[in-house]
Write a protein that holds these residues in place. Sequence first.
Motif, PDB file in Angstrom:
ATOM      1  N   LEU A 266      14.817  37.786  -2.724  1.00  0.00           N
ATOM      2  CA  LEU A 266      15.755  38.364  -2.964  1.00  0.00           C
ATOM      3  C   LEU A 266      15.002  39.688  -4.039  1.00  0.00           C
ATOM      4  O   LEU A 266      16.283  40.175  -3.882  1.00  0.00           O
ATOM      5  N   ALA A 267      13.872  38.931  -4.859  1.00  0.00           N
ATOM      6  CA  ALA A 267      14.343  39.704  -5.407  1.00  0.00           C
ATOM      7  C   ALA A 267      14.117  41.281  -4.626  1.00  0.00           C
ATOM      8  O   ALA A 267      14.586  42.207  -5.804  1.00  0.00           O
ATOM      9  N   ALA A 268      12.763  41.469  -4.726  1.00  0.00           N
ATOM     10  CA  ALA A 268      12.976  42.558  -3.868  1.00  0.00           C
ATOM     11  C   ALA A 268      13.813  43.072  -2.907  1.00  0.00           C
ATOM     12  O   ALA A 268      13.354  44.991  -2.968  1.00  0.00           O
ATOM     13  N   ALA A 269      14.219  42.465  -3.301  1.00  0.00           N
ATOM     14  CA  ALA A 269      15.466  42.745  -1.478  1.00  0.00           C
ATOM     15  C   ALA A 269      16.812  43.798  -3.271  1.00  0.00           C
ATOM     16  O   ALA A 269      16.698  44.949  -3.171  1.00  0.00           O
ATOM     17  N   ILE A 270      16.888  42.980  -4.180  1.00  0.00           N
ATOM     18  CA  ILE A 270      17.339  43.972  -4.754  1.00  0.00           C
ATOM     19  C   ILE A 270      17.151  44.841  -6.094  1.00  0.00           C
ATOM     20  O   ILE A 270      18.131  45.873  -6.015  1.00  0.00           O
ATOM     21  N   THR A 276      16.652  52.497  -4.446  1.00  0.00           N
ATOM     22  CA  THR A 276      16.862  53.599  -3.260  1.00  0.00           C
ATOM     23  C   THR A 276      18.514  54.007  -3.716  1.00  0.00           C
ATOM     24  O   THR A 276      19.397  53.521  -3.979  1.00  0.00           O
ATOM     25  N   ASP A 277      19.048  54.924  -3.302  1.00  0.00           N
ATOM     26  CA  ASP A 277      20.558  54.919  -2.806  1.00  0.00           C
ATOM     27  C   ASP A 277      20.836  55.112  -1.101  1.00  0.00           C
ATOM     28  O   ASP A 277      22.772  55.541  -1.173  1.00  0.00           O
ATOM     29  N   GLY A 278      20.057  54.468  -0.490  1.00  0.00           N
ATOM     30  CA  GLY A 278      20.402  54.939   0.963  1.00  0.00           C
ATOM     31  C   GLY A 278      21.859  53.347   1.487  1.00  0.00           C
ATOM     32  O   GLY A 278      21.751  52.910   1.049  1.00  0.00           O
ATOM     33  N   ALA A 279      22.157  53.680   3.046  1.00  0.00           N
ATOM     34  CA  ALA A 279      22.987  52.522   2.819  1.00  0.00           C
ATOM     35  C   ALA A 279      22.044  51.249   3.311  1.00  0.00           C
ATOM     36  O   ALA A 279      21.071  51.837   3.850  1.00  0.00           O
ATOM     37  N   ALA A 280      22.304  49.835   3.331  1.00  0.00           N
ATOM     38  CA  ALA A 280      21.531  48.821   2.849  1.00  0.00           C
ATOM     39  C   ALA A 280      21.612  48.851   4.599  1.00  0.00           C
ATOM     40  O   ALA A 280      22.296  48.928   5.237  1.00  0.00           O
ATOM     41  N   PRO A 281      19.679  48.089   5.146  1.00  0.00           N
ATOM     42  CA  PRO A 281      19.895  48.375   6.251  1.00  0.00           C
ATOM     43  C   PRO A 281      20.147  46.800   7.131  1.00  0.00           C
ATOM     44  O   PRO A 281      20.690  46.324   6.088  1.00  0.00           O
ATOM     45  N   ASN A 282      20.188  46.909   8.276  1.00  0.00           N
ATOM     46  CA  ASN A 282      21.129  45.873   8.567  1.00  0.00           C
ATOM     47  C   ASN A 282      20.101  44.619   8.551  1.00  0.00           C
ATOM     48  O   ASN A 282      20.642  42.913   8.096  1.00  0.00           O
ATOM     49  N   ASP A 283      18.419  44.578   8.194  1.00  0.00           N
ATOM     50  CA  ASP A 283      17.454  43.695   8.439  1.00  0.00           C
ATOM     51  C   ASP A 283      17.552  42.593   6.816  1.00  0.00           C
ATOM     52  O   ASP A 283      17.818  41.948   6.636  1.00  0.00           O
ATOM     53  N   LEU A 284      18.021  43.894   6.064  1.00  0.00           N
ATOM     54  CA  LEU A 284      17.998  42.900   4.076  1.00  0.00           C
ATOM     55  C   LEU A 284      19.135  42.856   4.469  1.00  0.00           C
ATOM     56  O   LEU A 284      19.586  41.610   3.927  1.00  0.00           O
ATOM     57  N   ARG A 285      20.750  42.967   4.796  1.00  0.00           N
ATOM     58  CA  ARG A 285      21.688  42.849   5.208  1.00  0.00           C
ATOM     59  C   ARG A 285      21.462  40.913   5.007  1.00  0.00           C
ATOM     60  O   ARG A 285      21.863  39.966   4.885  1.00  0.00           O
ATOM     61  N   ALA A 286      20.932  41.139   6.240  1.00  0.00           N
ATOM     62  CA  ALA A 286      20.809  39.361   7.124  1.00  0.00           C
ATOM     63  C   ALA A 286      19.582  38.507   6.573  1.00  0.00           C
ATOM     64  O   ALA A 286      19.868  37.177   6.057  1.00  0.00           O
ATOM     65  N   THR A 287      18.594  39.402   5.417  1.00  0.00           N
ATOM     66  CA  THR A 287      18.139  38.462   4.943  1.00  0.00           C
ATOM     67  C   THR A 287      18.760  38.153   3.451  1.00  0.00           C
ATOM     68  O   THR A 287      18.803  36.941   3.678  1.00  0.00           O
ATOM     69  N   VAL A 288      19.106  38.935   2.479  1.00  0.00           N
ATOM     70  CA  VAL A 288      20.021  38.724   1.921  1.00  0.00           C
ATOM     71  C   VAL A 288      21.103  37.578   2.025  1.00  0.00           C
ATOM     72  O   VAL A 288      21.210  36.372   1.634  1.00  0.00           O
ATOM     73  N   ASP A 289      21.919  37.430   2.772  1.00  0.00           N
ATOM     74  CA  ASP A 289      23.236  37.187   3.738  1.00  0.00           C
ATOM     75  C   ASP A 289      22.279  35.651   3.786  1.00  0.00           C
ATOM     76  O   ASP A 289      23.274  34.695   3.426  1.00  0.00           O
ATOM     77  N   HIS A 290      21.702  35.153   4.479  1.00  0.00           N
ATOM     78  CA  HIS A 290      20.548  33.867   5.225  1.00  0.00           C
ATOM     79  C   HIS A 290      19.962  33.490   3.627  1.00  0.00           C
ATOM     80  O   HIS A 290      20.068  31.999   3.653  1.00  0.00           O
ATOM     81  N   LEU A 291      19.304  34.421   2.295  1.00  0.00           N
ATOM     82  CA  LEU A 291      19.155  33.227   1.646  1.00  0.00           C
ATOM     83  C   LEU A 291      19.252  33.774   0.367  1.00  0.00           C
ATOM     84  O   LEU A 291      19.453  32.312  -0.471  1.00  0.00           O
ATOM     85  N   ALA A 292      21.100  34.154   0.568  1.00  0.00           N
ATOM     86  CA  ALA A 292      21.348  34.007  -0.936  1.00  0.00           C
ATOM     87  C   ALA A 292      22.154  33.025  -1.090  1.00  0.00           C
ATOM     88  O   ALA A 292      24.381  32.574  -1.340  1.00  0.00           O
ATOM     89  N   THR A 293      21.677  31.809  -1.099  1.00  0.00           N
ATOM     90  CA  THR A 293      22.323  30.269  -1.056  1.00  0.00           C
ATOM     91  C   THR A 293      23.144  30.070  -2.242  1.00  0.00           C
ATOM     92  O   THR A 293      22.564  30.772  -3.306  1.00  0.00           O
ATOM     93  N   LEU A 325      26.322  44.255  -1.471  1.00  0.00           N
ATOM     94  CA  LEU A 325      26.203  44.540  -0.502  1.00  0.00           C
ATOM     95  C   LEU A 325      28.043  43.757  -0.302  1.00  0.00           C
ATOM     96  O   LEU A 325      28.261  45.152   1.563  1.00  0.00           O
ATOM     97  N   HIS A 326      28.135  43.703  -0.614  1.00  0.00           N
ATOM     98  CA  HIS A 326      29.732  43.867  -0.183  1.00  0.00           C
ATOM     99  C   HIS A 326      30.924  43.825  -0.609  1.00  0.00           C
ATOM    100  O   HIS A 326      32.023  43.743  -1.489  1.00  0.00           O
ATOM    101  N   PRO A 327      30.995  45.231  -1.494  1.00  0.00           N
ATOM    102  CA  PRO A 327      31.726  45.516  -2.525  1.00  0.00           C
ATOM    103  C   PRO A 327      33.291  46.020  -2.033  1.00  0.00           C
ATOM    104  O   PRO A 327      34.611  46.076  -3.227  1.00  0.00           O
ATOM    105  N   GLU A 328      33.498  45.369  -0.519  1.00  0.00           N
ATOM    106  CA  GLU A 328      35.474  45.277   0.008  1.00  0.00           C
ATOM    107  C   GLU A 328      35.400  44.040  -0.738  1.00  0.00           C
ATOM    108  O   GLU A 328      36.944  44.135  -0.498  1.00  0.00           O
TER     109      GLU A 328
END
Length: 341
Positions: A266-270, A276-293, A325-328
Amino acid sequence: MDAWRMDPTFAMCEALVDGAELSSLAGGPFDVRAVVAGVRPETKDGFLLDEVPWTHFPQGDRVREAVHLLHTRDSPVSDGTGVVGGMCANDMRAAAALAVPFLIRIATDARHPHRADALAETSSPARAGHFGVASRKELLLHRGDTRYNDDYDDYGVEVTGYPAGWSVTAARAAITADTALLQPLLDDPDPIIRIDAAYALATATDRDHSVRTAFRTRLAAEQDPIVRAALVLATAEATRAHPHPATTTWVREQWRDRTQAPEVCLAAAIGWLCLTDGAAPNDLRATVDHLATDERAHVMEALPWMVFAGGSGETGLQRCVRTMLHPELPEPDDDPWALLL
């Protein structure tokens, strides 16, 4: 504040508000950057506090007394480091920046009962405008060098009118000057000391990458997952200030490495998102959503980056995930007591 109006520095701040050129005051007796740079090593090591012009800056006499009491161990910690932290929280960092070299020396004294508290406050003056900040652009941002120019708009002014960029730059310079004292604390037996040493060192000017190398060296031996997460975030922060593409790639590898502890991923993902300034890749989103309990979000409050990123009823991790990841999603209602329930 009435006492501060009697201080000679108030005239300087008042002149700035009235349109005076800041450059005409740079390097002078009320420029805390110049004052910090001029403090002799013997003054720092010997705690020769009377050689430091504390009263040139807002509530400087109060900071000087707090440092003295903390050094002599004649004061509760709330009267020592609490003064520095309180002033930074109240957006008055100039005099607090003068305390940094002395806080570092207290932190390196293994026999001092309040060394952990001193270390925790060491980097407070070196960060401004970071409370509740959790965006990719600003979480790990070190703004431009404001050593001897009049461009301080990135930080604006403190509540007294003093240029905040000068205070922050002075505090970072003080930390940079004492990296040789702080780096051994990365190997301290106390994990809290190791975390706070990384947090302080991450603000140092690191053009030769020696600080970043120290983080990576400690990481190779570190077993505590929270300390490992701190070292990864500190590496990312140092790289944010001094870009290094190979290190950015290395940070990405950490969140993709399934053998890493969840806190490290999680620290590395953040950290990688902040580099970086590109769109967050899907595997990062999946990793964070799974781990960020929720449970892990509270565990990661041991990291000062997360403590200061939190707000509006969110932990730092929750706020980072939502903002990055979820600014909406709407920001929660601001309830200052929510995290205490």
